[in-house]
Design an enzyme around this catalytic site. Structure first.
Site, short mmCIF file in Angstrom:
data_model
loop_
_atom_site.label_atom_id
_atom_site.label_comp_id
_atom_site.label_asym_id
_atom_site.label_seq_id
_atom_site.Cartn_x
_atom_site.Cartn_y
_atom_site.Cartn_z
N ASP A 1 44.96 29.41 39.50
CA ASP A 1 44.43 29.34 40.86
C ASP A 1 44.47 30.69 41.57
O ASP A 1 44.24 30.78 42.77
CB ASP A 1 45.19 28.30 41.68
CG ASP A 1 46.68 28.63 41.81
OD1 ASP A 1 47.12 29.65 41.25
OD2 ASP A 1 47.40 27.86 42.48
N GLU B 1 51.08 31.10 46.37
CA GLU B 1 49.98 30.16 46.15
C GLU B 1 48.80 30.47 47.08
O GLU B 1 48.94 31.22 48.05
CB GLU B 1 50.47 28.73 46.41
CG GLU B 1 51.58 28.26 45.48
CD GLU B 1 51.09 27.90 44.08
OE1 GLU B 1 50.07 28.45 43.63
OE2 GLU B 1 51.74 27.06 43.43
#
Length: 260
Positions: free
Chosen positions: A136, A143
């Site tokens: 990702d 993140e």
């Protein structure tokens, strides 16, 4: 940012190890940033092999981990301090006290994060930071949505990252939901960042990192702002790059005096 497309893990590991070897030749007391996961494993294998051949001395080196799980008991086999010990530290002559990591079991997490930032700064800063790349686009455990100026802090893992890491645990339910991670702003202060990514499953993230906008949705894209970032990828990971031929041409024709 220099993008280097190589045939596979062996060539990538050799080139990354060359950069570490050149650094230690110039600065035996260098500070290394140590990543975990599958991507840096071939690099640690190559560094250990060179140490065994007498080519590398880590006796004055300090290492700082990128991240650590929150809530795992000290000595847990999947704590990143233990992973780095097995994969790297025990295979070379770096003193155990010279390997540092954020304290994921601290009673005061914010204080532990501040202390880790202080420790990096007091060491003189990271000379060479090894990085992997999440599917990702995360680096460390930053993140998507992470602040581009972030420092070491607690983060909640997205489910994709937990699924990606479940192979190291007995099951998905055993993977912690929280981690401590160096921030993107912390990583940007390293003097040289070396990111490794291989395989077709990383192709979209590699594209977004190199050719996409600098955006929190792909945290690794912040490396476009790094003054000395080397992106080492294989052909599969490079498969979505529009300028792949240019990157190959640039590397093939770089001046002989120019290191990674």
């Amino acid at each position: 940012m220099e993008v280097v497309i190589l045939p596979g893990n062996r060539q990538i590991a050799s080139l990354a190890a060359d950069a570490v070897q050149a650094l230690l030749r110039r600065k035996p007391e260098a500070v290394l940033g140590l990543a975990t996961g599958s991507s840096p494993l071939p690099i640690y294998d190559e560094l250990a092999a060179r140490h065994e051949r007498g080519l590398l001395d880590f006796s004055r080196v300090h290492g700082f981990l990128l991240d650590e799980y929150v809530g795992l008991e000290p000595g847990h086999p999947e704590s990143y301090r233990e992973v780095i010990r097995r994969d790297f530290a025990d295979r070379v002559n770096i003193p155990p006290d010279n390997v540092h990591g954020p304290d994921g079991s601290a009673p005061d997490i914010p204080a532990a994060c501040r202390a880790y930032e202080d420790a990096i700064r007091e060491s003189g800063g990271v000379d060479l930071q090894l990085l992997g790349l999440g599917t990702d686009g995360h680096i460390g455990f930053n993140e998507p949505g992470s602040s581009l100026a972030s420092r070491t802090r607690i983060k909640t893992l997205i489910e994709q990252t937990r699924r990606d890491n479940a192979r190291f645990f007995g099951s998905l339910t055993e993977v912690p939901h929280h981690v401590l991670t160096q921030g993107l702003g912390t990583i940007l202060e390293s003097r040289h960042a070396v990111l490794v990514a291989t395989g077709a499953q990383k192709a979209q993230a590699v594209h977004d990192l190199i050719e996409g906008p600098v955006a929190a949705v792909c945290p690794a894209s912040v490396l476009q702002l790094h003054p000395h970032a080397s992106i080492l990828i294989d052909e599969a990971a490079a498969s979505s790059l529009k300028l792949a031929d240019y990157y190959r041409h640039s590397y093939d024709h770089k001046p002989a005096w120019q290191d990674l």
